[in-house]
Design an enzyme around this catalytic site. Structure first.
Site, PDB file in Angstrom:
ATOM      1  N   LYS A  34       0.846  -1.199   0.000  1.00  0.00           N
ATOM      2  CA  LYS A  34       0.000   0.000   0.000  1.00  0.00           C
ATOM      3  C   LYS A  34       0.878   1.244   0.000  1.00  0.00           C
ATOM      4  O   LYS A  34       1.666   1.459   0.920  1.00  0.00           O
ATOM      5  CB  LYS A  34      -0.913   0.001   1.237  1.00  0.00           C
ATOM      6  CG  LYS A  34      -1.830   1.213   1.298  1.00  0.00           C
ATOM      7  CD  LYS A  34      -2.896   1.035   2.363  1.00  0.00           C
ATOM      8  CE  LYS A  34      -2.479   1.504   3.730  1.00  0.00           C
ATOM      9  NZ  LYS A  34      -2.414   2.979   3.846  1.00  0.00           N
ATOM     10  N   ASP A  61      -3.339   4.084  -2.104  1.00  0.00           N
ATOM     11  CA  ASP A  61      -4.305   4.526  -1.077  1.00  0.00           C
ATOM     12  C   ASP A  61      -4.286   6.049  -1.001  1.00  0.00           C
ATOM     13  O   ASP A  61      -3.776   6.626  -0.048  1.00  0.00           O
ATOM     14  CB  ASP A  61      -3.912   3.885   0.266  1.00  0.00           C
ATOM     15  CG  ASP A  61      -4.844   4.273   1.396  1.00  0.00           C
ATOM     16  OD1 ASP A  61      -5.991   4.664   1.130  1.00  0.00           O
ATOM     17  OD2 ASP A  61      -4.418   4.169   2.567  1.00  0.00           O
ATOM     18  N   LEU A  62      -4.815   6.681  -2.050  1.00  0.00           N
ATOM     19  CA  LEU A  62      -4.759   8.145  -2.123  1.00  0.00           C
ATOM     20  C   LEU A  62      -6.105   8.786  -1.794  1.00  0.00           C
ATOM     21  O   LEU A  62      -6.227  10.016  -1.785  1.00  0.00           O
ATOM     22  CB  LEU A  62      -4.256   8.581  -3.505  1.00  0.00           C
ATOM     23  CG  LEU A  62      -2.861   8.037  -3.860  1.00  0.00           C
ATOM     24  CD1 LEU A  62      -2.426   8.518  -5.233  1.00  0.00           C
ATOM     25  CD2 LEU A  62      -1.830   8.440  -2.812  1.00  0.00           C
ATOM     26  N   LYS A  63      -7.107   7.964  -1.533  1.00  0.00           N
ATOM     27  CA  LYS A  63      -8.429   8.453  -1.072  1.00  0.00           C
ATOM     28  C   LYS A  63      -8.880   9.680  -1.850  1.00  0.00           C
ATOM     29  O   LYS A  63      -9.097  10.757  -1.288  1.00  0.00           O
ATOM     30  CB  LYS A  63      -8.380   8.757   0.433  1.00  0.00           C
ATOM     31  CG  LYS A  63      -8.021   7.551   1.297  1.00  0.00           C
ATOM     32  CD  LYS A  63      -8.139   7.853   2.775  1.00  0.00           C
ATOM     33  CE  LYS A  63      -7.855   6.667   3.646  1.00  0.00           C
ATOM     34  NZ  LYS A  63      -6.424   6.233   3.645  1.00  0.00           N
ATOM     35  N   ASP A  66     -12.871  14.774  -4.939  1.00  0.00           N
ATOM     36  CA  ASP A  66     -12.906  16.070  -5.628  1.00  0.00           C
ATOM     37  C   ASP A  66     -14.097  16.032  -6.575  1.00  0.00           C
ATOM     38  O   ASP A  66     -14.887  15.091  -6.513  1.00  0.00           O
ATOM     39  CB  ASP A  66     -11.570  16.287  -6.378  1.00  0.00           C
ATOM     40  CG  ASP A  66     -11.222  17.766  -6.531  1.00  0.00           C
ATOM     41  OD1 ASP A  66     -12.124  18.545  -6.889  1.00  0.00           O
ATOM     42  OD2 ASP A  66     -10.058  18.128  -6.301  1.00  0.00           O
ATOM     43  N   ILE A  67     -14.220  16.992  -7.469  1.00  0.00           N
ATOM     44  CA  ILE A  67     -15.337  16.938  -8.421  1.00  0.00           C
ATOM     45  C   ILE A  67     -15.125  15.750  -9.367  1.00  0.00           C
ATOM     46  O   ILE A  67     -13.984  15.299  -9.558  1.00  0.00           O
ATOM     47  CB  ILE A  67     -15.471  18.264  -9.215  1.00  0.00           C
ATOM     48  CG1 ILE A  67     -14.175  18.588  -9.959  1.00  0.00           C
ATOM     49  CG2 ILE A  67     -15.873  19.409  -8.284  1.00  0.00           C
ATOM     50  CD1 ILE A  67     -14.317  19.748 -10.938  1.00  0.00           C
ATOM     51  N   PRO A  68     -16.210  15.212  -9.944  1.00  0.00           N
ATOM     52  CA  PRO A  68     -16.102  13.984 -10.745  1.00  0.00           C
ATOM     53  C   PRO A  68     -15.026  14.038 -11.818  1.00  0.00           C
ATOM     54  O   PRO A  68     -14.249  13.087 -11.981  1.00  0.00           O
ATOM     55  CB  PRO A  68     -17.504  13.846 -11.357  1.00  0.00           C
ATOM     56  CG  PRO A  68     -18.413  14.481 -10.351  1.00  0.00           C
ATOM     57  CD  PRO A  68     -17.626  15.640  -9.783  1.00  0.00           C
ATOM     58  N   ASN A  69     -14.941  15.144 -12.554  1.00  0.00           N
ATOM     59  CA  ASN A  69     -13.980  15.234 -13.650  1.00  0.00           C
ATOM     60  C   ASN A  69     -12.543  15.097 -13.160  1.00  0.00           C
ATOM     61  O   ASN A  69     -11.710  14.419 -13.782  1.00  0.00           O
ATOM     62  CB  ASN A  69     -14.186  16.585 -14.359  1.00  0.00           C
ATOM     63  CG  ASN A  69     -13.388  16.688 -15.625  1.00  0.00           C
ATOM     64  OD1 ASN A  69     -13.521  15.851 -16.507  1.00  0.00           O
ATOM     65  ND2 ASN A  69     -12.542  17.703 -15.710  1.00  0.00           N
ATOM     66  N   THR A  70     -12.252  15.720 -12.029  1.00  0.00           N
ATOM     67  CA  THR A  70     -10.892  15.686 -11.488  1.00  0.00           C
ATOM     68  C   THR A  70     -10.551  14.302 -10.942  1.00  0.00           C
ATOM     69  O   THR A  70      -9.452  13.778 -11.157  1.00  0.00           O
ATOM     70  CB  THR A  70     -10.761  16.751 -10.376  1.00  0.00           C
ATOM     71  OG1 THR A  70     -11.070  18.020 -10.945  1.00  0.00           O
ATOM     72  CG2 THR A  70      -9.367  16.788  -9.797  1.00  0.00           C
ATOM     73  N   THR A 125     -12.085   6.014  10.463  1.00  0.00           N
ATOM     74  CA  THR A 125     -12.222   5.442  11.810  1.00  0.00           C
ATOM     75  C   THR A 125     -11.754   6.393  12.910  1.00  0.00           C
ATOM     76  O   THR A 125     -11.985   6.133  14.078  1.00  0.00           O
ATOM     77  CB  THR A 125     -11.458   4.112  11.925  1.00  0.00           C
ATOM     78  OG1 THR A 125     -10.188   4.281  11.309  1.00  0.00           O
ATOM     79  CG2 THR A 125     -12.211   2.987  11.244  1.00  0.00           C
ATOM     80  N   GLN A 196      -3.723   2.040  17.160  1.00  0.00           N
ATOM     81  CA  GLN A 196      -4.961   1.363  16.781  1.00  0.00           C
ATOM     82  C   GLN A 196      -5.706   0.961  18.047  1.00  0.00           C
ATOM     83  O   GLN A 196      -5.117   0.504  19.011  1.00  0.00           O
ATOM     84  CB  GLN A 196      -4.674   0.102  15.941  1.00  0.00           C
ATOM     85  CG  GLN A 196      -3.960   0.388  14.627  1.00  0.00           C
ATOM     86  CD  GLN A 196      -4.877   0.933  13.553  1.00  0.00           C
ATOM     87  OE1 GLN A 196      -6.028   1.278  13.825  1.00  0.00           O
ATOM     88  NE2 GLN A 196      -4.371   1.044  12.335  1.00  0.00           N
ATOM     89  N   GLY A 216       0.538  -2.827   8.667  1.00  0.00           N
ATOM     90  CA  GLY A 216       1.697  -1.956   8.598  1.00  0.00           C
ATOM     91  C   GLY A 216       2.744  -2.345   9.626  1.00  0.00           C
ATOM     92  O   GLY A 216       3.518  -3.283   9.426  1.00  0.00           O
ATOM     93  N   ARG A 217       2.728  -1.621  10.740  1.00  0.00           N
ATOM     94  CA  ARG A 217       3.806  -1.758  11.722  1.00  0.00           C
ATOM     95  C   ARG A 217       4.060  -3.168  12.257  1.00  0.00           C
ATOM     96  O   ARG A 217       5.224  -3.495  12.540  1.00  0.00           O
ATOM     97  CB  ARG A 217       3.565  -0.762  12.857  1.00  0.00           C
ATOM     98  CG  ARG A 217       3.798   0.681  12.395  1.00  0.00           C
ATOM     99  CD  ARG A 217       3.120   1.693  13.265  1.00  0.00           C
ATOM    100  NE  ARG A 217       1.672   1.611  13.158  1.00  0.00           N
ATOM    101  CZ  ARG A 217       0.826   2.379  13.844  1.00  0.00           C
ATOM    102  NH1 ARG A 217       1.300   3.286  14.682  1.00  0.00           N
ATOM    103  NH2 ARG A 217      -0.467   2.241  13.681  1.00  0.00           N
TER     104      ARG A 217
HETATM  105  O1  C5P Z   1       0.760   0.166  11.076  1.00  0.00           O
HETATM  106  P1  C5P Z   1      -0.677  -0.210  10.936  1.00  0.00           P
HETATM  107  O2  C5P Z   1      -0.901  -1.694  10.777  1.00  0.00           O
HETATM  108  O3  C5P Z   1      -1.565   0.394  11.984  1.00  0.00           O
HETATM  109  O4  C5P Z   1      -1.077   0.449   9.549  1.00  0.00           O
HETATM  110  C1  C5P Z   1      -2.386   0.419   9.094  1.00  0.00           C
HETATM  111  C2  C5P Z   1      -2.486   1.152   7.791  1.00  0.00           C
HETATM  112  O5  C5P Z   1      -3.864   1.226   7.426  1.00  0.00           O
HETATM  113  C3  C5P Z   1      -1.983   2.588   7.818  1.00  0.00           C
HETATM  114  O6  C5P Z   1      -1.429   2.855   6.532  1.00  0.00           O
HETATM  115  C4  C5P Z   1      -3.208   3.414   8.021  1.00  0.00           C
HETATM  116  O7  C5P Z   1      -3.159   4.670   7.405  1.00  0.00           O
HETATM  117  C5  C5P Z   1      -4.282   2.571   7.341  1.00  0.00           C
HETATM  118  N1  C5P Z   1      -5.625   2.733   7.872  1.00  0.00           N
HETATM  119  C6  C5P Z   1      -5.945   2.511   9.207  1.00  0.00           C
HETATM  120  N2  C5P Z   1      -7.231   2.649   9.646  1.00  0.00           N
HETATM  121  C7  C5P Z   1      -8.172   3.006   8.785  1.00  0.00           C
HETATM  122  C8  C5P Z   1      -7.878   3.235   7.450  1.00  0.00           C
HETATM  123  C9  C5P Z   1      -6.569   3.094   7.020  1.00  0.00           C
HETATM  124  O8  C5P Z   1      -5.106   2.176   9.996  1.00  0.00           O
HETATM  125  N3  C5P Z   1      -9.413   3.109   9.204  1.00  0.00           N
END
Ligand code: C5P
Length: 240
Positions: A34, A61-63, A66-70, A125, A196, A216-217
């Site tokens: 990601k 994962d750029l979420k 914006d407006i539909p065209n963009t 979240t 988390q 991630g971590r």
């Molecule tokens: O390190 P960790 O396992 O917490 O990373 C989780 C990844 O998921 C991060 O890149 C974080 O931005 C993403 N994420 C999240 N909770 C969300 C949506 C995305 O932790 N609700």
């Protein structure tokens, strides 16, 4: 899909060199990487190419919001970069999501490759019920809003959503078992929770019905990332 294919490693890294080291080691053991806002903003499309050159698949994962065209233009650019998964904010509404879905499908045909998976982000979240009401002005329970946006995403032609482990069941109840659910907030039993809060183990998240897990971590900050990825893969294989 094997357990390995369902692991998406979050490359929350500040620069290309740090990302490279992780991808070099982890590519054989995970399904996807990601690339989020931090890494993409610092390294740009080179972040995506770096993963692809090492044989990895990419979730951008750029979420987009914006407006539909963009949004359609940005989605097309991501398809041209060859990403395997991308996302937009459901809060952008039906027209925006439909524009993204159409753009992704059309550009994939132009590129002669399968369309990447297009997901929606529902309620972030970090927002609880009170913030949703008082700050954002949405007078609905979080879960109700999550389901409402998941349905809208499905109606708009998206393939699935990013959702916390606690939301998997209600979303699948509303959108059916084929709707893809990508779940962050996963922690192996006994792991450091970091920031988390509402977590599940990888096995629990799969049993709930998650299609992919974003981790991630627990992998990237482990003393031995490869061993951590393999252990998580083994735990997941036991739940499949
Ligand atoms: O390190 P960790 O396992 O917490 O990373 C989780 C990844 O998921 C991060 O890149 C974080 O931005 C993403 N994420 C999240 N909770 C969300 C949506 C995305 O932790 N609700």
């Amino acid at each position: 899909m094997t357990a390995k294919d369902k692991i998406i490693v979050a490359l929350d890294v500040p620069d290309l060199a740090t990302g490279e080291k992780l991808v070099d080691r982890l590519a054989p053991y995970v399904g996807m990487f990601k690339v989020g806002l931090e890494f993409y903003t610092s390294a740009g499309p080179a972040a995506i190419r770096m993963v692809q050159e090492r044989g990895g698949k990419v979730f951008a994962d750029l979420k987009l919001h914006d407006i539909p065209n963009t949004v359609a233009g940005a989605a097309r650019a991501l398809v041209r970069l060859g990403v395997d998964m991308l996302n937009v904010h459901a809060a952008g509404g039906r027209a925006m999501m439909q524009a993204a879905a159409t753009a992704v499908r059309e550009e994939a045909v132009v590129m002669g490759r399968p369309a990447p998976i297009l997901l929606a982000v529902t309620v972030l979240t970090c927002l609880d019920g009170e913030a949703l009401r008082q700050e954002v002005g949405i007078e609905r329970e979080v879960e109700e809003q999550v389901v409402r946006w998941a349905r809208l995403a499905q109606e708009s032609g998206l393939d699935g959503v990013v959702a916390s482990p606690r939301e998997i069941r209600i979303i699948q109840g509303a959108c059916g078992p084929e709707f893809i659910i990508v779940t962050p907030g996963v922690r192996p039993a006994g792991a450091d929770l970091g920031d988390q809060r509402r977590v599940m183990t990888p096995a629990e998240a799969l049993q709930e019905g998650a299609s992919y897990l974003v981790i991630g971590r627990p992998i990237t900050a482990a003393p031995n990332p490869v061993a951590a990825a393999r252990a998580i893969g083994a735990e997941m294989a036991g739940a499949l």
